[in-house]
Design a protein around this motif. Structure first.
Motif, mmCIF file in Angstrom:
data_model
loop_
_atom_site.group_PDB
_atom_site.id
_atom_site.type_symbol
_atom_site.label_atom_id
_atom_site.label_comp_id
_atom_site.label_asym_id
_atom_site.label_seq_id
_atom_site.Cartn_x
_atom_site.Cartn_y
_atom_site.Cartn_z
ATOM 1 N N ARG A 1 0.701 -2.752 0.223
ATOM 2 C CA ARG A 1 0.932 -3.913 1.085
ATOM 3 C C ARG A 1 -0.365 -4.682 1.292
ATOM 4 O O ARG A 1 -0.853 -4.797 2.415
ATOM 5 N N PRO A 2 -0.960 -5.221 0.241
ATOM 6 C CA PRO A 2 -2.280 -5.847 0.374
ATOM 7 C C PRO A 2 -2.317 -7.012 1.355
ATOM 8 O O PRO A 2 -3.327 -7.216 2.029
ATOM 9 N N GLU A 3 -1.231 -7.756 1.472
ATOM 10 C CA GLU A 3 -1.224 -8.897 2.386
ATOM 11 C C GLU A 3 -1.299 -8.474 3.849
ATOM 12 O O GLU A 3 -1.742 -9.235 4.696
ATOM 13 N N GLU A 4 -0.901 -7.260 4.147
ATOM 14 C CA GLU A 4 -0.903 -6.763 5.517
ATOM 15 C C GLU A 4 -2.159 -5.974 5.874
ATOM 16 O O GLU A 4 -2.420 -5.741 7.048
ATOM 17 N N SER A 5 -2.904 -5.544 4.869
ATOM 18 C CA SER A 5 -3.978 -4.605 5.174
ATOM 19 C C SER A 5 -5.267 -4.877 4.408
ATOM 20 O O SER A 5 -5.986 -3.943 4.074
ATOM 21 N N LEU A 6 -5.567 -6.123 4.173
ATOM 22 C CA LEU A 6 -6.783 -6.470 3.446
ATOM 23 C C LEU A 6 -8.039 -5.977 4.180
ATOM 24 O O LEU A 6 -8.960 -5.450 3.553
ATOM 25 N N THR A 7 -8.066 -6.114 5.479
ATOM 26 C CA THR A 7 -9.221 -5.665 6.267
ATOM 27 C C THR A 7 -9.420 -4.165 6.138
ATOM 28 O O THR A 7 -10.545 -3.688 5.965
ATOM 29 N N SER B 1 -3.076 0.570 1.420
ATOM 30 C CA SER B 1 -3.309 -0.877 1.395
ATOM 31 C C SER B 1 -2.893 -1.498 0.068
ATOM 32 O O SER B 1 -2.544 -2.674 0.013
ATOM 33 N N ARG B 2 -2.911 -0.722 -0.988
ATOM 34 C CA ARG B 2 -2.514 -1.259 -2.301
ATOM 35 C C ARG B 2 -1.029 -1.589 -2.345
ATOM 36 O O ARG B 2 -0.616 -2.490 -3.051
#
Length: 119
Positions: free
Chosen positions: A98-104, A95-96
């Motif tokens: 691609r934070p915008e894609e995987s914040l949840t 997630s780090r």
């Protein structure tokens, strides 16, 4: 559900005790009856769903983890804890990038790690 870690990781015998009441054993020799097995399978499903971003599973994971820690043999809980922590760290690392894609999923990973750290 296809889990990244199945009950096969824990046991050196078939996952289901036989109809005659036989009991499975984990690699450490700890007996695992059908109640423990069902409880651990539900916990696996819930934790892994939570790490995929399922909010309801994340909410339920605390209750199931607390119950399992009380009711299931310590070696089995420790092994599960290790597997959940590894998976949560993998999710966090992914997630780090691609934070915008995987914040949840990042939030779920942190929540699961916090849950595992609570004693």
């Amino acid at each position: 559900m296809n889990r990244p870690y199945s009950c096969q990781r824990r046991f050196n015998h078939p996952c289901r005790p036989s109809a005659d009441g036989a009991v499975s054993h984990c690699a450490d020799g700890v007996e695992l009856d059908s109640v423990d097995l069902d409880q651990l399978e539900e916990l696996d499903d819930t934790i892994f769903a939570a790490l995929e971003g399922d909010a309801a599973a994340l909410d339920r994971s605390r209750q199931l983890w607390t119950a399992a820690r009380r009711e299931v043999a310590t070696p089995l809980i420790e092994e599960s804890q290790e597997q959940y922590a590894k998976r949560a760290l993998m999710v966090w690392d992914a997630s780090r990038s691609r934070p915008e894609e995987s914040l949840t999923r990042a939030f779920a990973a942190l929540e699961v790690l916090g849950l595992l750290a609570d004693e």
